[in-house]
Scaffold this motif. Sequence first.
Motif, PDB file in Angstrom:
ATOM      1  N   PRO A  12     -15.910   0.063  -5.583  1.00 16.12           N
ATOM      2  CA  PRO A  12     -14.926  -0.525  -6.491  1.00 16.12           C
ATOM      3  C   PRO A  12     -15.434  -1.820  -7.110  1.00 16.12           C
ATOM      4  O   PRO A  12     -16.075  -2.631  -6.439  1.00 16.12           O
ATOM      5  CB  PRO A  12     -13.710  -0.782  -5.610  1.00 16.12           C
ATOM      6  CG  PRO A  12     -14.095  -0.511  -4.222  1.00 16.12           C
ATOM      7  CD  PRO A  12     -15.451   0.108  -4.210  1.00 16.12           C
ATOM      8  N   THR A  13     -15.148  -1.981  -8.393  1.00 17.98           N
ATOM      9  CA  THR A  13     -15.533  -3.185  -9.134  1.00 17.98           C
ATOM     10  C   THR A  13     -14.424  -3.500 -10.130  1.00 17.98           C
ATOM     11  O   THR A  13     -13.492  -2.714 -10.299  1.00 17.98           O
ATOM     12  CB  THR A  13     -16.849  -2.982  -9.914  1.00 17.98           C
ATOM     13  OG1 THR A  13     -16.667  -1.902 -10.826  1.00 17.98           O
ATOM     14  CG2 THR A  13     -18.018  -2.694  -8.999  1.00 17.98           C
ATOM     15  N   ASP A  14     -14.560  -4.600 -10.798  1.00 14.50           N
ATOM     16  CA  ASP A  14     -13.623  -4.952 -11.864  1.00 14.50           C
ATOM     17  C   ASP A  14     -14.292  -5.995 -12.750  1.00 14.50           C
ATOM     18  O   ASP A  14     -14.194  -7.193 -12.481  1.00 14.50           O
ATOM     19  CB  ASP A  14     -12.310  -5.485 -11.293  1.00 14.50           C
ATOM     20  CG  ASP A  14     -11.284  -5.778 -12.376  1.00 14.50           C
ATOM     21  OD1 ASP A  14     -11.375  -5.164 -13.465  1.00 14.50           O
ATOM     22  OD2 ASP A  14     -10.401  -6.615 -12.142  1.00 14.50           O
ATOM     23  N   PHE A  15     -15.010  -5.517 -13.753  1.00 16.70           N
ATOM     24  CA  PHE A  15     -15.633  -6.425 -14.711  1.00 16.70           C
ATOM     25  C   PHE A  15     -15.701  -5.749 -16.078  1.00 16.70           C
ATOM     26  O   PHE A  15     -15.622  -4.530 -16.179  1.00 16.70           O
ATOM     27  CB  PHE A  15     -17.018  -6.901 -14.246  1.00 16.70           C
ATOM     28  CG  PHE A  15     -18.021  -5.809 -13.988  1.00 16.70           C
ATOM     29  CD1 PHE A  15     -18.783  -5.276 -15.014  1.00 16.70           C
ATOM     30  CD2 PHE A  15     -18.224  -5.325 -12.709  1.00 16.70           C
ATOM     31  CE1 PHE A  15     -19.713  -4.287 -14.781  1.00 16.70           C
ATOM     32  CE2 PHE A  15     -19.156  -4.334 -12.450  1.00 16.70           C
ATOM     33  CZ  PHE A  15     -19.903  -3.821 -13.497  1.00 16.70           C
ATOM     34  N   PRO A  16     -15.804  -6.551 -17.148  1.00 15.03           N
ATOM     35  CA  PRO A  16     -15.808  -5.973 -18.496  1.00 15.03           C
ATOM     36  C   PRO A  16     -17.091  -5.213 -18.818  1.00 15.03           C
ATOM     37  O   PRO A  16     -18.172  -5.571 -18.347  1.00 15.03           O
ATOM     38  CB  PRO A  16     -15.652  -7.180 -19.415  1.00 15.03           C
ATOM     39  CG  PRO A  16     -15.851  -8.382 -18.591  1.00 15.03           C
ATOM     40  CD  PRO A  16     -15.821  -7.998 -17.155  1.00 15.03           C
ATOM     41  N   VAL A  17     -16.927  -4.160 -19.624  1.00 17.38           N
ATOM     42  CA  VAL A  17     -18.060  -3.379 -20.126  1.00 17.38           C
ATOM     43  C   VAL A  17     -17.836  -3.105 -21.605  1.00 17.38           C
ATOM     44  O   VAL A  17     -16.702  -3.064 -22.075  1.00 17.38           O
ATOM     45  CB  VAL A  17     -18.233  -2.046 -19.364  1.00 17.38           C
ATOM     46  CG1 VAL A  17     -18.611  -2.272 -17.923  1.00 17.38           C
ATOM     47  CG2 VAL A  17     -16.995  -1.176 -19.461  1.00 17.38           C
ATOM     48  N   ASP A  18     -18.934  -2.940 -22.324  1.00 16.03           N
ATOM     49  CA  ASP A  18     -18.901  -2.542 -23.726  1.00 16.03           C
ATOM     50  C   ASP A  18     -19.824  -1.348 -23.889  1.00 16.03           C
ATOM     51  O   ASP A  18     -20.939  -1.352 -23.363  1.00 16.03           O
ATOM     52  CB  ASP A  18     -19.389  -3.660 -24.649  1.00 16.03           C
ATOM     53  CG  ASP A  18     -18.494  -4.881 -24.624  1.00 16.03           C
ATOM     54  OD1 ASP A  18     -17.272  -4.718 -24.553  1.00 16.03           O
ATOM     55  OD2 ASP A  18     -19.032  -6.006 -24.681  1.00 16.03           O
ATOM     56  N   LEU A  19     -19.367  -0.345 -24.624  1.00 18.42           N
ATOM     57  CA  LEU A  19     -20.190   0.804 -24.966  1.00 18.42           C
ATOM     58  C   LEU A  19     -20.273   0.859 -26.481  1.00 18.42           C
ATOM     59  O   LEU A  19     -19.248   0.999 -27.155  1.00 18.42           O
ATOM     60  CB  LEU A  19     -19.585   2.102 -24.422  1.00 18.42           C
ATOM     61  CG  LEU A  19     -20.326   3.389 -24.781  1.00 18.42           C
ATOM     62  CD1 LEU A  19     -21.713   3.406 -24.127  1.00 18.42           C
ATOM     63  CD2 LEU A  19     -19.516   4.611 -24.366  1.00 18.42           C
ATOM     64  N   VAL A  20     -21.488   0.730 -27.012  1.00 22.59           N
ATOM     65  CA  VAL A  20     -21.695   0.769 -28.460  1.00 22.59           C
ATOM     66  C   VAL A  20     -22.311   2.117 -28.821  1.00 22.59           C
ATOM     67  O   VAL A  20     -23.399   2.465 -28.361  1.00 22.59           O
ATOM     68  CB  VAL A  20     -22.610  -0.387 -28.935  1.00 22.59           C
ATOM     69  CG1 VAL A  20     -22.847  -0.298 -30.432  1.00 22.59           C
ATOM     70  CG2 VAL A  20     -22.012  -1.733 -28.554  1.00 22.59           C
ATOM     71  N   LEU A  56     -23.026  -4.074 -19.108  1.00 24.29           N
ATOM     72  CA  LEU A  56     -22.269  -4.392 -17.904  1.00 24.29           C
ATOM     73  C   LEU A  56     -22.199  -5.911 -17.824  1.00 24.29           C
ATOM     74  O   LEU A  56     -23.205  -6.571 -17.594  1.00 24.29           O
ATOM     75  CB  LEU A  56     -22.985  -3.825 -16.673  1.00 24.29           C
ATOM     76  CG  LEU A  56     -23.301  -2.328 -16.711  1.00 24.29           C
ATOM     77  CD1 LEU A  56     -24.217  -1.948 -15.556  1.00 24.29           C
ATOM     78  CD2 LEU A  56     -22.033  -1.512 -16.683  1.00 24.29           C
ATOM     79  N   ASN A  57     -21.020  -6.463 -18.052  1.00 18.79           N
ATOM     80  CA  ASN A  57     -20.835  -7.917 -18.133  1.00 18.79           C
ATOM     81  C   ASN A  57     -20.268  -8.466 -16.827  1.00 18.79           C
ATOM     82  O   ASN A  57     -19.076  -8.740 -16.732  1.00 18.79           O
ATOM     83  CB  ASN A  57     -19.870  -8.268 -19.271  1.00 18.79           C
ATOM     84  CG  ASN A  57     -20.426  -7.888 -20.611  1.00 18.79           C
ATOM     85  OD1 ASN A  57     -21.481  -8.344 -21.000  1.00 18.79           O
ATOM     86  ND2 ASN A  57     -19.715  -7.025 -21.320  1.00 18.79           N
ATOM     87  N   HIS A  58     -21.107  -8.609 -15.830  1.00 21.68           N
ATOM     88  CA  HIS A  58     -20.650  -9.150 -14.553  1.00 21.68           C
ATOM     89  C   HIS A  58     -21.135 -10.589 -14.417  1.00 21.68           C
ATOM     90  O   HIS A  58     -22.327 -10.843 -14.361  1.00 21.68           O
ATOM     91  CB  HIS A  58     -21.166  -8.312 -13.388  1.00 21.68           C
ATOM     92  CG  HIS A  58     -20.599  -8.740 -12.077  1.00 21.68           C
ATOM     93  ND1 HIS A  58     -21.246  -9.599 -11.238  1.00 21.68           N
ATOM     94  CD2 HIS A  58     -19.420  -8.455 -11.491  1.00 21.68           C
ATOM     95  CE1 HIS A  58     -20.501  -9.815 -10.178  1.00 21.68           C
ATOM     96  NE2 HIS A  58     -19.391  -9.129 -10.306  1.00 21.68           N
ATOM     97  N   THR A  59     -20.196 -11.507 -14.358  1.00 23.38           N
ATOM     98  CA  THR A  59     -20.454 -12.950 -14.307  1.00 23.38           C
ATOM     99  C   THR A  59     -21.515 -13.333 -15.329  1.00 23.38           C
ATOM    100  O   THR A  59     -21.437 -12.924 -16.476  1.00 23.38           O
ATOM    101  CB  THR A  59     -20.818 -13.420 -12.884  1.00 23.38           C
ATOM    102  OG1 THR A  59     -22.020 -12.803 -12.455  1.00 23.38           O
ATOM    103  CG2 THR A  59     -19.702 -13.139 -11.906  1.00 23.38           C
ATOM    104  N   LYS A  60     -22.508 -14.075 -14.901  1.00 24.65           N
ATOM    105  CA  LYS A  60     -23.559 -14.480 -15.847  1.00 24.65           C
ATOM    106  C   LYS A  60     -24.627 -13.406 -16.005  1.00 24.65           C
ATOM    107  O   LYS A  60     -25.447 -13.464 -16.911  1.00 24.65           O
ATOM    108  CB  LYS A  60     -24.191 -15.800 -15.407  1.00 24.65           C
ATOM    109  CG  LYS A  60     -24.974 -15.706 -14.118  1.00 24.65           C
ATOM    110  CD  LYS A  60     -25.537 -17.050 -13.731  1.00 24.65           C
ATOM    111  CE  LYS A  60     -26.415 -17.049 -12.537  1.00 24.65           C
ATOM    112  NZ  LYS A  60     -26.215 -16.170 -11.454  1.00 24.65           N
ATOM    113  N   ASP A  61     -24.627 -12.425 -15.123  1.00 22.65           N
ATOM    114  CA  ASP A  61     -25.630 -11.368 -15.162  1.00 22.65           C
ATOM    115  C   ASP A  61     -25.130 -10.193 -16.000  1.00 22.65           C
ATOM    116  O   ASP A  61     -24.268  -9.442 -15.566  1.00 22.65           O
ATOM    117  CB  ASP A  61     -25.938 -10.866 -13.750  1.00 22.65           C
ATOM    118  CG  ASP A  61     -26.446 -11.965 -12.850  1.00 22.65           C
ATOM    119  OD1 ASP A  61     -27.222 -12.797 -13.348  1.00 22.65           O
ATOM    120  OD2 ASP A  61     -26.061 -11.995 -11.674  1.00 22.65           O
TER     121      ASP A  61
END
Length: 115
Positions: A12-20, A56-61
């Motif tokens: 399980p995770t919860d962070f923003p993602v973008d698919l272009v 995959l936009n997890h924190t600064k990584d």
Amino acid sequence: MYSFQYRTPRFPTDFPVDLVVGDTTFRGRCNNINGSGIQAEFTNPAVVGQVGMLTLNHTKDAMKLYARVTYFASWQTGLAFVFRTEHERGQLLRFVESLCGPHIGQNTRRTMQPR
């Protein structure tokens, strides 16, 4: 003798993602991840089979790599990572390990004897 390949567990995770995909950006949140893909919820659904650049936009990584839409059901979208190189696969596994631990990405191979 039969051989089965089991998918590594998703975490399980919860962070923003973008698919272009082309000129369209799908924004969403990653619900779970493993070494082969993610499940995410997007504001607008992508079409199964589409391939695009996934961020995959997890924190600064932030990690960018190609992914293919594998399913869409109940507003959940499955994406399989498309690795261009083994180096890219290794980077992704290190990214996932930083989230979930060092056992990610190892496929379990089990052998069953016929009855």
